[in-house]
Write a protein that holds these residues in place. Structure first.
Motif, PDB file in Angstrom:
ATOM      1  N   THR A  77       0.836  -1.202   0.000  1.00  0.00           N
ATOM      2  CA  THR A  77       0.000   0.000   0.000  1.00  0.00           C
ATOM      3  C   THR A  77       0.868   1.248   0.000  1.00  0.00           C
ATOM      4  OG1 THR A  77      -1.676  -1.218   1.239  1.00  0.00           O
ATOM      5  CG2 THR A  77      -1.867   1.171   1.202  1.00  0.00           C
ATOM      6  N   MET A  78       1.996   1.205   0.715  1.00  0.00           N
ATOM      7  CA  MET A  78       2.886   2.351   0.751  1.00  0.00           C
ATOM      8  C   MET A  78       3.413   2.670  -0.656  1.00  0.00           C
ATOM      9  SD  MET A  78       6.426   2.945   2.845  1.00  0.00           S
ATOM     10  CE  MET A  78       7.361   1.986   1.648  1.00  0.00           C
ATOM     11  N   ARG A  79       3.759   1.616  -1.420  1.00  0.00           N
ATOM     12  CA  ARG A  79       4.247   1.849  -2.778  1.00  0.00           C
ATOM     13  C   ARG A  79       3.157   2.478  -3.653  1.00  0.00           C
ATOM     14  NH1 ARG A  79       6.882  -3.665  -2.319  1.00  0.00           N
ATOM     15  NH2 ARG A  79       9.077  -3.237  -1.908  1.00  0.00           N
ATOM     16  N   PHE A  80       1.921   2.004  -3.457  1.00  0.00           N
ATOM     17  CA  PHE A  80       0.790   2.563  -4.205  1.00  0.00           C
ATOM     18  C   PHE A  80       0.646   4.057  -3.902  1.00  0.00           C
ATOM     19  CE2 PHE A  80      -3.819   3.582  -4.024  1.00  0.00           C
ATOM     20  CZ  PHE A  80      -4.091   3.527  -5.377  1.00  0.00           C
ATOM     21  N   HIS A  81       0.702   4.415  -2.614  1.00  0.00           N
ATOM     22  CA  HIS A  81       0.578   5.822  -2.224  1.00  0.00           C
ATOM     23  C   HIS A  81       1.776   6.636  -2.703  1.00  0.00           C
ATOM     24  CE1 HIS A  81      -3.096   6.027  -0.002  1.00  0.00           C
ATOM     25  NE2 HIS A  81      -2.768   5.019   0.772  1.00  0.00           N
ATOM     26  N   LEU A  82       2.965   6.024  -2.733  1.00  0.00           N
ATOM     27  CA  LEU A  82       4.152   6.750  -3.171  1.00  0.00           C
ATOM     28  C   LEU A  82       4.016   7.173  -4.632  1.00  0.00           C
ATOM     29  CD1 LEU A  82       6.959   7.808  -2.565  1.00  0.00           C
ATOM     30  CD2 LEU A  82       7.874   5.551  -3.145  1.00  0.00           C
ATOM     31  N   GLU A  83       3.477   6.270  -5.465  1.00  0.00           N
ATOM     32  CA  GLU A  83       3.274   6.618  -6.871  1.00  0.00           C
ATOM     33  C   GLU A  83       2.266   7.763  -6.997  1.00  0.00           C
ATOM     34  OE1 GLU A  83       2.153   3.087  -8.876  1.00  0.00           O
ATOM     35  OE2 GLU A  83       4.100   2.089  -8.612  1.00  0.00           O
ATOM     36  N   ARG A  84       1.194   7.689  -6.223  1.00  0.00           N
ATOM     37  CA  ARG A  84       0.179   8.758  -6.275  1.00  0.00           C
ATOM     38  C   ARG A  84       0.735  10.070  -5.766  1.00  0.00           C
ATOM     39  NH1 ARG A  84      -4.999   8.007  -3.268  1.00  0.00           N
ATOM     40  NH2 ARG A  84      -5.295  10.029  -4.209  1.00  0.00           N
ATOM     41  N   TRP A  85       1.466   9.998  -4.652  1.00  0.00           N
ATOM     42  CA  TRP A  85       2.020  11.223  -4.065  1.00  0.00           C
ATOM     43  C   TRP A  85       3.010  11.876  -5.022  1.00  0.00           C
ATOM     44  CZ3 TRP A  85       7.097  12.428  -2.634  1.00  0.00           C
ATOM     45  CH2 TRP A  85       7.249  13.602  -1.894  1.00  0.00           C
ATOM     46  N   THR A  86       3.838  11.067  -5.673  1.00  0.00           N
ATOM     47  CA  THR A  86       4.824  11.605  -6.614  1.00  0.00           C
ATOM     48  C   THR A  86       4.128  12.342  -7.746  1.00  0.00           C
ATOM     49  OG1 THR A  86       6.322   9.780  -6.105  1.00  0.00           O
ATOM     50  CG2 THR A  86       6.748  11.016  -8.118  1.00  0.00           C
ATOM     51  N   GLU A  87       3.031  11.764  -8.243  1.00  0.00           N
ATOM     52  CA  GLU A  87       2.326  12.369  -9.367  1.00  0.00           C
ATOM     53  C   GLU A  87       1.480  13.567  -8.940  1.00  0.00           C
ATOM     54  OE1 GLU A  87       1.046  13.240 -13.094  1.00  0.00           O
ATOM     55  OE2 GLU A  87       2.660  11.890 -12.467  1.00  0.00           O
ATOM     56  N   GLU A  88       0.717  13.406  -7.849  1.00  0.00           N
ATOM     57  CA  GLU A  88      -0.272  14.423  -7.488  1.00  0.00           C
ATOM     58  C   GLU A  88       0.325  15.555  -6.654  1.00  0.00           C
ATOM     59  OE1 GLU A  88      -3.581  12.655  -5.574  1.00  0.00           O
ATOM     60  OE2 GLU A  88      -3.966  11.218  -7.172  1.00  0.00           O
ATOM     61  N   VAL A  89       1.252  15.226  -5.770  1.00  0.00           N
ATOM     62  CA  VAL A  89       1.764  16.231  -4.836  1.00  0.00           C
ATOM     63  C   VAL A  89       3.128  16.750  -5.278  1.00  0.00           C
ATOM     64  CG1 VAL A  89       2.392  16.689  -2.439  1.00  0.00           C
ATOM     65  CG2 VAL A  89       0.475  15.177  -2.953  1.00  0.00           C
ATOM     66  N   TYR A  90       4.077  15.841  -5.430  1.00  0.00           N
ATOM     67  CA  TYR A  90       5.455  16.252  -5.728  1.00  0.00           C
ATOM     68  C   TYR A  90       5.562  16.920  -7.093  1.00  0.00           C
ATOM     69  CZ  TYR A  90      10.481  15.923  -6.507  1.00  0.00           C
ATOM     70  OH  TYR A  90      11.784  16.203  -6.775  1.00  0.00           O
ATOM     71  N   ASN A  91       4.923  16.325  -8.110  1.00  0.00           N
ATOM     72  CA  ASN A  91       5.070  16.845  -9.469  1.00  0.00           C
ATOM     73  C   ASN A  91       4.109  17.981  -9.795  1.00  0.00           C
ATOM     74  OD1 ASN A  91       7.109  15.080 -10.053  1.00  0.00           O
ATOM     75  ND2 ASN A  91       5.794  13.543 -11.015  1.00  0.00           N
ATOM     76  N   ARG A  92       2.988  18.098  -9.080  1.00  0.00           N
ATOM     77  CA  ARG A  92       1.973  19.091  -9.449  1.00  0.00           C
ATOM     78  C   ARG A  92       1.850  20.221  -8.431  1.00  0.00           C
ATOM     79  NH1 ARG A  92      -3.025  15.443 -11.877  1.00  0.00           N
ATOM     80  NH2 ARG A  92      -1.799  14.350 -13.475  1.00  0.00           N
ATOM     81  N   ARG A  93       1.689  19.873  -7.164  1.00  0.00           N
ATOM     82  CA  ARG A  93       1.462  20.927  -6.166  1.00  0.00           C
ATOM     83  C   ARG A  93       2.759  21.575  -5.710  1.00  0.00           C
ATOM     84  NH1 ARG A  93      -3.027  17.860  -2.413  1.00  0.00           N
ATOM     85  NH2 ARG A  93      -4.245  17.047  -4.153  1.00  0.00           N
ATOM     86  N   LYS A  94       3.879  20.828  -5.809  1.00  0.00           N
ATOM     87  CA  LYS A  94       5.192  21.344  -5.457  1.00  0.00           C
ATOM     88  C   LYS A  94       5.161  22.018  -4.092  1.00  0.00           C
ATOM     89  CE  LYS A  94       6.777  21.713 -10.176  1.00  0.00           C
ATOM     90  NZ  LYS A  94       7.509  20.471 -10.141  1.00  0.00           N
ATOM     91  N   LEU A  95       4.853  21.199  -3.079  1.00  0.00           N
ATOM     92  CA  LEU A  95       4.715  21.723  -1.717  1.00  0.00           C
ATOM     93  C   LEU A  95       6.032  22.227  -1.144  1.00  0.00           C
ATOM     94  CD1 LEU A  95       2.406  18.953  -0.302  1.00  0.00           C
ATOM     95  CD2 LEU A  95       1.763  21.173  -1.160  1.00  0.00           C
ATOM     96  N   TYR A  96       7.150  21.798  -1.752  1.00  0.00           N
ATOM     97  CA  TYR A  96       8.431  22.196  -1.189  1.00  0.00           C
ATOM     98  C   TYR A  96       8.817  23.617  -1.573  1.00  0.00           C
ATOM     99  CZ  TYR A  96       9.657  20.698  -5.905  1.00  0.00           C
ATOM    100  OH  TYR A  96       9.686  20.527  -7.252  1.00  0.00           O
ATOM    101  N   ARG A  97       8.086  24.231  -2.528  1.00  0.00           N
ATOM    102  CA  ARG A  97       8.401  25.602  -2.910  1.00  0.00           C
ATOM    103  C   ARG A  97       7.846  26.572  -1.883  1.00  0.00           C
ATOM    104  NH1 ARG A  97       7.397  26.019  -9.440  1.00  0.00           N
ATOM    105  NH2 ARG A  97       9.170  24.727 -10.055  1.00  0.00           N
TER     106      ARG A  97
END
Length: 408
Positions: A77-97
């Motif tokens: 399940t963690m791997r499933f969420h990691l793929e989603r997080w990478t696509e939805e959060v890391y690549n789109r929302r860019k929370l680290y900016r």
């Protein structure tokens, strides 16, 4: 390769690269840097302050990810969420900016929490559960008692009642041995109030022959010694005192296959502490069947197993009823999986309850993601594919682990 892609996309010329001591930066990467005329600076070990920006950014990524997916997740399940997080959060929302109003992470903490930490609550609201039915935890309430589990439970109690040194329950991973151990822990005080039960979660925590004595002495609240003779004397004093008080100490030890050979010898030696009429300490042992290979080297241990019980994978009817039992316990009276879907889950779980629970959990997550309450065939198929991919990666990682040296 990675370096070529980096140089192509970088908006300025790269003259030097600073890396940590990871093995991925040696060999081909190092040769490529030489080829492109790029200086490679390798940081010394244990010097995160020299790479502070990247280290702090990695911490931010970890915090964001765990806020997104929650704490109580299995590997698949963690791997499933990691793929989603990478696509939805890391690549789109860019929370680290960062921004003038603060980082987007600060402004979206509530959103992240609703996305991750309260997943189980969201799932329960969406499907109408009173609690999440497919957590991979050894909760004895969710242990579905098949006939073989009932037999294992009865034999364990009978073996201790009859004065045997050891009761044993074997089976492959995921069949409910640890859940059964917790069921024993919770149930024994009611049916055998004179038993004093102690639980050791993993026999792999035993480091040596002496360490077994130390752990058992510490369980009684006594101070262990470095000297073997003193530990033996202390343990006997404790056990004879318990016998005078009509207290029967019983140790439930899980993951016995992880025990080193010397630890098994120590358990056999400790089991010899007795009076002419009774054992002063007894053990309920749980582990996978591979531990039998170790017993072949200790015949005196193997011969003391009066009623060993072996758990096997469930048949289709038991698997079907186990899934229904979990759903009913979670307040769901309707059947959310069709008969053909249950057959598909059974086929790919190989009759192992933990595998079936993981597939069912994946199916709920995928359906929730799609916003559909009906579990369709394609949802179940995607859940199975997710489970299979996680298993393949886990097996691959297990094969890459360095093998432990086997010795006496």
């Amino acid at each position: 390769m990675f370096l070529e892609e980096l140089l192509r996309k970088c908006p300025f010329p790269v003259r030097a690269i600073q890396v940590d001591g990871g093995s991925e930066f040696y060999g081909e990467f190092e040769e490529a840097c030489k080829e492109y005329g790029i200086k490679l600076f390798v940081l010394p070990p244990r010097s995160p302050k020299l790479n502070g920006v990247v280290e702090r950014l990695n911490r931010t990524f970890r915090e964001e990810f765990w806020a997104y997916c929650g704490d109580e997740v299995d590997l698949e399940t963690m791997r499933f969420h990691l793929e989603r997080w990478t696509e939805e959060v890391y690549n789109r929302r860019k929370l680290y900016r960062s921004s003038k109003e603060g980082t987007l992470l600060d402004r979206n903490k509530t959103t992240l929490a609703s996305l991750g930490k309260d997943y189980y609550a969201r799932c329960c609201r969406f499907f109408g559960f009173t609690e999440y039915p497919f957590r991979v935890l050894p909760d004895p309430r969710y242990l579905y008692f098949t006939e073989q589990h009932q037999t294992a439970y009865r034999r364990a109690i009978y073996s201790i009642d009859s004065g045997s040194a050891f009761a044993a329950i074997w089976g492959s991973m995921g069949l409910g041995k640890t859940s059964l151990a917790y069921y024993l822990i919770h149930n024994i005080p009611e049916i055998r109030p004179h038993w004093e039960v102690h639980f050791i979660e993993s026999a792999g925590s035993f480091g040596s022959f002496l360490d077994v004595y130390r752990r058992i002495i510490a369980a009684f609240g006594k101070e262990a010694h470095r000297n073997m003779a003193e530990n033996d004397r202390t343990l006997k004093e404790v056990l004879f005192r318990k016998a005078e008080q009509n207290i029967r100490p019983v140790f439930i030890i899980d993951e016995l296959q992880e025990a080193p050979f010397q630890a098994l010898k120590a358990l056999r030696t400790i089991s010899n502490i007795e009076t002419p009429s009774t054992k002063l300490i007894q053990f309920i042992l749980l582990g996978s069947e591979e531990v039998f290979r170790k017993f072949d080297r200790i015949p005196a241990f193997r011969d003391r197993l009066v009623f060993p019980t072996s758990l096997s994978p469930l048949d289709f009817q038991d698997m079907r009823q186990m899934i229904g039992f979990r759903l009913n316990l979670a307040g769901c009276d309707e059947r959310i999986f069709t008969e053909s879907q249950l057959e598909n889950i059974f086929l790919h779980s190989l009759g192992i309850p933990r595998h079936a629970v993981l597939i069912c959990s994946n199916a709920l997550r995928i359906a929730l993601d799609r916003g559909q309450r009906e579990i369709t065939d394609d949802v179940v198929q995607q859940a199975i594919e997710l489970f299979e991919e996680g298993r393949r990666r886990s097996l691959w990682a297990e094969e890459r682990k360095p093998k432990k040296r086997r010795g006496l």
